[in-house]
Design an enzyme around this catalytic site. Structure first.
Site, PDB file in Angstrom:
ATOM      1  N   TYR A  56      81.446  46.324  63.494  1.00  0.00           N
ATOM      2  CA  TYR A  56      81.020  46.239  62.096  1.00  0.00           C
ATOM      3  C   TYR A  56      80.968  44.784  61.623  1.00  0.00           C
ATOM      4  O   TYR A  56      80.463  44.499  60.544  1.00  0.00           O
ATOM      5  CB  TYR A  56      81.960  47.012  61.171  1.00  0.00           C
ATOM      6  CG  TYR A  56      82.065  48.496  61.429  1.00  0.00           C
ATOM      7  CD1 TYR A  56      81.260  49.143  62.358  1.00  0.00           C
ATOM      8  CD2 TYR A  56      82.994  49.269  60.726  1.00  0.00           C
ATOM      9  CE1 TYR A  56      81.380  50.501  62.596  1.00  0.00           C
ATOM     10  CE2 TYR A  56      83.113  50.628  60.954  1.00  0.00           C
ATOM     11  CZ  TYR A  56      82.319  51.231  61.887  1.00  0.00           C
ATOM     12  OH  TYR A  56      82.451  52.586  62.106  1.00  0.00           O
ATOM     13  N   HIS A 114      85.467  52.944  70.694  1.00  0.00           N
ATOM     14  CA  HIS A 114      84.370  53.325  69.787  1.00  0.00           C
ATOM     15  C   HIS A 114      83.529  54.480  70.338  1.00  0.00           C
ATOM     16  O   HIS A 114      83.068  55.334  69.587  1.00  0.00           O
ATOM     17  CB  HIS A 114      83.485  52.111  69.514  1.00  0.00           C
ATOM     18  CG  HIS A 114      82.784  52.169  68.194  1.00  0.00           C
ATOM     19  ND1 HIS A 114      82.559  51.069  67.409  1.00  0.00           N
ATOM     20  CD2 HIS A 114      82.265  53.195  67.498  1.00  0.00           C
ATOM     21  CE1 HIS A 114      81.935  51.411  66.308  1.00  0.00           C
ATOM     22  NE2 HIS A 114      81.737  52.704  66.345  1.00  0.00           N
TER      23      HIS A 114
END
Length: 284
Positions: A56, A114
């Site tokens: 991010y 992730h």
């Protein structure tokens, strides 16, 4: 800044003792100084779980917000995630250390892989890196994201360590019944990313609109209340304090059995395929 008392929302418990509030704060595309202010606002109105990721590109923003917040650090659960391109053991260890350093914190409360990045097939190595980072103390709890039951079985067989969390796409159109049952059987907390689905579509869905009107609440509140009663952890995102507050204000009403059945009938897993996570674009 006046801190608000966190609302009385349920707590989810994992097999390793991790406790997460049923509503957390997502930070995908929450960046820059505006992102710092949004996260500080979320903490002020009562969020205590802040979800981030290496990909991010906002771990620094998250850490800055936590350091500047009046909420005590020990009351905040901050999460981040290891990208798929860094699954090789040494790379994974370094990346975890980078995450901690970027945040400017002594530790990260929850660190996830992730996604399994199955074409590389190194997610067991990555998991061992998380296990060792946990032993080192720089991460407190470890888990996965977007893992299927078979992936998790491999981790458990290889290391003897079961993830505390599995964060997956989960919303009324994609209810992940099999995955949730697996997670529950193994003491794994299921977290829902994209809890409102493709929001523009879902918020206009006739079933959701009807249920929301029945209870005198917004479609967003109706969906988040569904997550609350389903038993997962939802991590909605908003940059605006009033919406942040509204997303936590879910205890003044409850969906009845008919509401839950009607939403259950919205499940359309054939309309979704594993791997559509918009967060994965930089993963390979």
């Amino acid at each position: 800044m006046t801190l608000m008392e966190p609302p009385a929302i349920p707590v989810r418990k994992a097999h390793d003792g991790l406790e997460l509030p049923a509503i957390g704060f997502g930070t995908y595309k929450v960046n820059g100084f505006a992102g710092v202010e949004a996260i500080k606002s979320a903490l002020e109105v009562g969020y205590r779980l802040i979800d981030s990721a290496f990909n991010y590109e906002n771990e620094g923003v998250v850490g800055k917000a936590i350091r500047e917040s009046e909420v005590p650090r020990e009351d905040i659960i901050v999460a981040s995630k290891l990208p798929g391109r860094h699954h090789q053991y040494d790379e994974a260890r370094t990346t975890i250390e980078e995450s901690v350093a970027r945040m400017g914190l002594d530790y990260i409360d929850l660190y996830l892989i992730h996604w399994p990045n199955p074409s590389q097939g190194q997610f067991v190595e990555a998991w061992q890196a998380l296990v060792d980072a946990q032993k080192q103390g720089i991460v407190k709890h470890i888990g996965v994201s977007n893992f299927l039951p078979g992936h998790i079985d491999l981790l458990i067989r290889a290391t003897g360590v079961t993830p505390a969390v599995n964060q997956v796409e989960l919303h009324p159109f994609f209810q992940q019944n099999e995955q949730r049952a697996y997670d529950e059987a193994h003491g794994i907390i299921t977290e829902a990313w994209s809890p409102l689905g493709r929001a523009n579509q879902m918020l206009k869905d006739p079933t959701i609109v009807r249920i929301a009107e029945k209870h005198g609440v917004s479609p967003v509140a109706a969906i988040l209340r569904w997550h609350l009663q389903l038993g997962d952890v939802a991590i909605p995102k908003s940059m605006h304090a009033e919406r942040q507050r509204a997303n936590l204000d879910l205890t003044g009403f409850a969906l009845d059995e008919q509401d839950m059945q009607d939403i259950a009938a919205m499940d359309n897993p054939e309309g979704y395929t594993f791997g559509q996570n918009p967060h994965w674009h930089e993963e390979a």
